[in-house]
Design an enzyme around this catalytic site. Structure first.
Site, PDB file in Angstrom:
ATOM      1  N   GLU A   1      -9.761  -1.987  14.862  1.00 23.23           N
ATOM      2  CA  GLU A   1      -9.220  -0.700  15.271  1.00 23.23           C
ATOM      3  C   GLU A   1      -9.322   0.544  14.246  1.00 23.23           C
ATOM      4  O   GLU A   1      -9.153   1.508  14.506  1.00 23.23           O
ATOM      5  CB  GLU A   1      -7.737  -0.753  15.918  1.00 23.23           C
ATOM      6  CG  GLU A   1      -6.892  -1.452  15.113  1.00 23.23           C
ATOM      7  CD  GLU A   1      -5.709  -1.918  15.910  1.00 23.23           C
ATOM      8  OE1 GLU A   1      -5.784  -2.081  16.978  1.00 23.23           O
ATOM      9  OE2 GLU A   1      -4.842  -2.512  15.027  1.00 23.23           O
TER      10      GLU A   1
ATOM     11  N   GLU B   1      21.310   7.229   6.486  1.00 20.37           N
ATOM     12  CA  GLU B   1      20.229   6.555   5.578  1.00 20.37           C
ATOM     13  C   GLU B   1      18.920   7.202   5.410  1.00 20.37           C
ATOM     14  O   GLU B   1      18.467   7.108   4.279  1.00 20.37           O
ATOM     15  CB  GLU B   1      20.614   5.163   6.082  1.00 20.37           C
ATOM     16  CG  GLU B   1      19.303   4.955   7.148  1.00 20.37           C
ATOM     17  CD  GLU B   1      20.176   5.202   8.630  1.00 20.37           C
ATOM     18  OE1 GLU B   1      21.164   5.551   8.431  1.00 20.37           O
ATOM     19  OE2 GLU B   1      19.606   4.463   9.816  1.00 20.37           O
TER      20      GLU B   1
ATOM     21  N   GLU C   1      -2.594   7.345   3.071  1.00 19.51           N
ATOM     22  CA  GLU C   1      -2.623   5.947   3.355  1.00 19.51           C
ATOM     23  C   GLU C   1      -3.144   5.323   4.824  1.00 19.51           C
ATOM     24  O   GLU C   1      -2.753   5.994   5.834  1.00 19.51           O
ATOM     25  CB  GLU C   1      -1.313   5.622   3.027  1.00 19.51           C
ATOM     26  CG  GLU C   1      -1.127   3.922   3.178  1.00 19.51           C
ATOM     27  CD  GLU C   1       0.074   3.317   3.236  1.00 19.51           C
ATOM     28  OE1 GLU C   1       1.284   4.177   3.105  1.00 19.51           O
ATOM     29  OE2 GLU C   1       0.370   2.147   3.784  1.00 19.51           O
TER      30      GLU C   1
ATOM     31  N   GLN D   1     -12.467  -9.888  -3.776  1.00 20.20           N
ATOM     32  CA  GLN D   1     -13.798  -9.530  -4.002  1.00 20.20           C
ATOM     33  C   GLN D   1     -14.498  -9.244  -2.610  1.00 20.20           C
ATOM     34  O   GLN D   1     -15.155  -8.422  -2.412  1.00 20.20           O
ATOM     35  CB  GLN D   1     -14.591 -10.901  -4.837  1.00 20.20           C
ATOM     36  CG  GLN D   1     -14.176 -10.901  -6.071  1.00 20.20           C
ATOM     37  CD  GLN D   1     -14.669 -12.148  -6.724  1.00 20.20           C
ATOM     38  OE1 GLN D   1     -15.775 -12.617  -6.333  1.00 20.20           O
ATOM     39  NE2 GLN D   1     -14.171 -12.806  -7.607  1.00 20.20           N
TER      40      GLN D   1
ATOM     41  N   HIS E   1      21.674   9.212  11.436  1.00 19.42           N
ATOM     42  CA  HIS E   1      21.206   8.299  10.578  1.00 19.42           C
ATOM     43  C   HIS E   1      20.957   8.713   9.341  1.00 19.42           C
ATOM     44  O   HIS E   1      20.144   9.201   8.748  1.00 19.42           O
ATOM     45  CB  HIS E   1      19.982   7.691  11.234  1.00 19.42           C
ATOM     46  CG  HIS E   1      19.839   6.817  12.481  1.00 19.42           C
ATOM     47  ND1 HIS E   1      19.936   5.482  12.370  1.00 19.42           N
ATOM     48  CD2 HIS E   1      19.623   7.355  13.611  1.00 19.42           C
ATOM     49  CE1 HIS E   1      19.790   5.245  13.532  1.00 19.42           C
ATOM     50  NE2 HIS E   1      19.735   5.969  14.264  1.00 19.42           N
TER      51      HIS E   1
ATOM     52  N   CYS F   1      24.982   5.283  14.111  1.00 20.45           N
ATOM     53  CA  CYS F   1      24.952   5.805  15.323  1.00 20.45           C
ATOM     54  C   CYS F   1      25.270   4.594  16.430  1.00 20.45           C
ATOM     55  O   CYS F   1      26.505   4.642  16.557  1.00 20.45           O
ATOM     56  CB  CYS F   1      23.211   5.403  15.455  1.00 20.45           C
ATOM     57  SG  CYS F   1      22.511   6.290  16.658  1.00 20.45           S
TER      58      CYS F   1
ATOM     59  N   ASP G   1       6.758   3.483   6.313  1.00 14.67           N
ATOM     60  CA  ASP G   1       6.076   3.997   5.049  1.00 14.67           C
ATOM     61  C   ASP G   1       6.396   5.373   4.817  1.00 14.67           C
ATOM     62  O   ASP G   1       6.648   5.919   3.589  1.00 14.67           O
ATOM     63  CB  ASP G   1       4.653   3.923   5.297  1.00 14.67           C
ATOM     64  CG  ASP G   1       4.039   2.456   4.729  1.00 14.67           C
ATOM     65  OD1 ASP G   1       4.756   2.123   3.588  1.00 14.67           O
ATOM     66  OD2 ASP G   1       3.474   1.980   5.333  1.00 14.67           O
TER      67      ASP G   1
ATOM     68  N   LYS H   1       0.806  -1.046   0.036  1.00 15.62           N
ATOM     69  CA  LYS H   1       0.073   0.063  -0.168  1.00 15.62           C
ATOM     70  C   LYS H   1       0.881   1.102   0.032  1.00 15.62           C
ATOM     71  O   LYS H   1       0.652   2.307  -0.710  1.00 15.62           O
ATOM     72  CB  LYS H   1      -0.759   0.055   1.192  1.00 15.62           C
ATOM     73  CG  LYS H   1      -2.319  -0.346   1.172  1.00 15.62           C
ATOM     74  CD  LYS H   1      -3.205  -0.196   2.415  1.00 15.62           C
ATOM     75  CE  LYS H   1      -2.319  -0.590   3.373  1.00 15.62           C
ATOM     76  NZ  LYS H   1      -2.490  -0.767   4.577  1.00 15.62           N
TER      77      LYS H   1
HETATM   78  N1  GLN Z   1      21.285   2.559  21.565  1.00 17.92           N
HETATM   79  C1  GLN Z   1      22.128   3.431  21.174  1.00 17.92           C
HETATM   80  C2  GLN Z   1      21.831   5.008  22.089  1.00 17.92           C
HETATM   81  O1  GLN Z   1      20.715   4.712  22.234  1.00 17.92           O
HETATM   82  C3  GLN Z   1      22.075   3.538  19.682  1.00 17.92           C
HETATM   83  C4  GLN Z   1      20.800   3.997  19.064  1.00 17.92           C
HETATM   84  C5  GLN Z   1      21.084   3.667  17.615  1.00 17.92           C
HETATM   85  O2  GLN Z   1      21.788   3.235  16.871  1.00 17.92           O
HETATM   86  N2  GLN Z   1      19.730   4.437  17.085  1.00 17.92           N
HETATM   87  O3  GLN Z   1      22.374   5.695  21.905  1.00 17.92           O
END
Ligand code: GLN
Length: 532
Positions: free
Chosen positions: A157, A511, A148, A200, A509, A384, A80, A26
């Site tokens: 729910e 990514e 969505e 259906q 992060h 991280c 998502d 979805k």
């Molecule tokens: N557990 C670690 C912290 O809380 C790293 C967290 C993570 O990798 N997002 O700092």
């Protein structure tokens, strides 16, 4: 609450619901429709409504629920939102993730504050009204707003959400709402046929709640015959050209192209009064890069705790793929179980990646991966937790044997990763992490700064622990240097290895900011190093 707010006249709303089962695409369907509309020059916004009672997605088990995606303003959301950001190249906020638990929490707080003037507080009209308000708010400024609804229609729910989107057409006009239902058609191996009955029934369920869909997306594992579309059209009352068959694609970024070629494109063109041909060059390029025969494949060892669920690390995997497309190489993911990882695993790959994680399980394997990367100069990217284990490994290599994170060993004397003063006591569960966008300044001349091509960066965070700068000397003696900090220098944001082909780690992060056509530089750096 629940009363009609005036809205931009021409604003259009697309509601995407699902039937038969959840998890059949979805989110990808909603995002792909958005991508096609964007490619027609429209301003698109998008929102996920999740009916479960959690207040945010932060405490959900990633093995069960997939990655927790963090927005720039620090909302912990469903994966998502990651699809939406990658498909629509937007940076979303908490407005774009609406959870039942959050809305109910607000309603109950209002009730306690006496804001209902003696009225009975009810799911209809109060929760349904709050849902509609949340939709109207998230739609602000867009030509087309896509909503969505999580789960499948008929879930207990989710009923308030289905009722809310039905009522919404009364609020803005049915002609301004388009309902898209995504169903799944299974293939039965023994009789070798596709079975449309569950679909259906799912369409009948939706009609039972007063919604007759305008489009049906039929998901199948393999391409299905047109007779299935015909049958579904007949049973749903949706014209055949508004039923699109969507078999599994080799890359999800092919879906906008499929939608643009289908009858749904005509339906959304009429709906939005926009007959422009979508400019899909971006998606064509990505699909071409994905399907081209690569000269070379690189093997990336993902040292992880959840090795049986790609959704848990979906943004990391997407960022690696995108970097591979840009660099013209295929990316083979080698899952390395952090709990059993050994030198042999690390030997067998071209580069190592340690993604984020919480809790002590698997930490020794992740520290071993970082230690290996430092010692044998293996390309390494730490995200991280991947930075924290690198710092521990480096301090241990420098002789600080018991160096650890207090997340793993609360009593360690050598707490190279710890909860900073002023942060203690805030570490209880639920919303006490450092979340969302933070600025960092990079040390010029470092590989980190060179890889970014700048010394000022903004990245998203989701963590609780920090590098303890009292141990900088030992950490650096083990081979790492601090290559980036918070603007005030108090928090370590980036480290890298000295005299190393590529060992970078960040407290953030990155990514989450990678895009299929604009991979994040840290991932491109890793793939480049793996190629060599
Ligand atoms: N557990 C670690 C912290 O809380 C790293 C967290 C993570 O990798 N997002 O700092």
């Amino acid at each position: 609450m629940g009363d009609t707010k005036p809205m931009g006249k021409k604003q259009k709303f697309i509601f995407v619901t699902g039937g038969v089962l959840s998890g059949v695409g979805k989110g990808i369907s909603a995002a792909s429709i958005g991508a096609v509309l964007q490619a027609k020059g429209l301003k698109v916004s998008i929102q996920k409504c999740d009916p479960y009672l959690n207040v945010d997605a932060g405490l959900l088990n990633p093995a069960e629920h997939g990655e927790c995606f963090v927005t720039i303003d620090g909302a912990e959301t469903d994966l998502d939102l990651g699809h939406y950001e990658r498909f629509l190249d937007l940076e979303l906020t908490q407005k774009n993730a609406t959870l039942s638990g959050k809305l109910m929490q607000n309603l109950i707080a209002d009730e306690r504050a006496g804001k209902f003037g003696g009225k009975t507080v009810q799911l209809v009209p109060h929760l349904t009204g709050a849902i509609q308000d949340a939709i109207a708010e998230a739609a602000d400024g867009a030509d087309v707003h896509i909503v969505e609804i999580g789960g499948t229609v008929g879930d207990y729910e989710g009923l308030s959400f289905i009722e809310a989107i039905r009522e919404f057409s009364g609020r803005v006009g049915r002609e301004n709402c388009l309902y898209v239902h995504v169903v799944y058609v299974p293939f039965i191996g023994t009789s070798k046929e596709f079975k449309s009955k569950p679909a259906q029934n799912a369409l009948m369920d939706l009609r039972g709640f007063g919604i007759v869909p305008d489009c049906v997306i039929v998901r199948t594992d393999e391409p299905a015959p047109v007779s299935i579309a015909r049958k579904i059209s007949m049973f749903s009352g949706v014209s055949e050209d508004a039923v699109i068959m969507l078999a599994n694609a080799s890359t999800v970024f092919d879906v906008p192209l499929t939608i643009a070629k289908s009858g749904i494109h005509d339906v959304i063109s009429r709906f939005t009064n926009n007959s422009k041909k979508p400019n899909l060059a971006k998606w064509q390029k990505i699909v071409a890069a994905h399907t081209s025969k690569h000269r070379k494949n690189v093997r990336i060892g993902l040292v992880a705790k959840y090795v049986d669920n790609e959704d848990t690390y979906i943004s990391v995997l997407e960022a690696l793929k995108a970097a591979g497309w840009q660099e013209g190489v295929g990316v083979d993911i080698h899952w390395i179980n952090a709990e059993t990882a050994s030198k042999k695993d690390f030997d067998s790959v071209d580069a190592l990646l340690v993604p984020g994680g919480f809790g002590g399980r698997g930490i020794p394997g992740k520290i071993a991966a970082a230690r290996y990367a430092l010692k044998y100069k293996k390309p390494y990217l730490g995200l991280c937790l991947g930075l924290q284990v690198a710092v521990i490994a480096s301090a241990r290599l420098a002789g600080l044997r018991s160096a650890n994170s207090t997340e793993v060993d609360a009593d360690t004397k050598n707490d190279v990763v710890y909860i900073m003063e002023g942060q203690e006591g805030k570490e209880s569960t639920g919303g006490t992490l450092r979340l969302g966008n933070y600025d960092a300044k990079l040390v010029s001349g470092t590989k980190t700064a060179k890889t970014y091509g700048t010394t000022k960066v903004v990245e998203r965070h989701r963590h609780r622990y920090e590098v303890n700068q009292a141990f900088i000397e030992q950490i650096e003696k083990g081979g790492l240097v601090i290559s980036g900090t918070s603007p005030d220098g108090k928090l370590v944001e980036f480290v890298e290895a000295k005299d190393h082909p590529y060992m970078l780690a960040t407290q953030a992060h990155p990514e989450l900011k990678s895009r299929p056509n604009r991979p994040h530089p840290l991932f491109v750096g890793l793939i480049k190093a793996a190629k060599r």
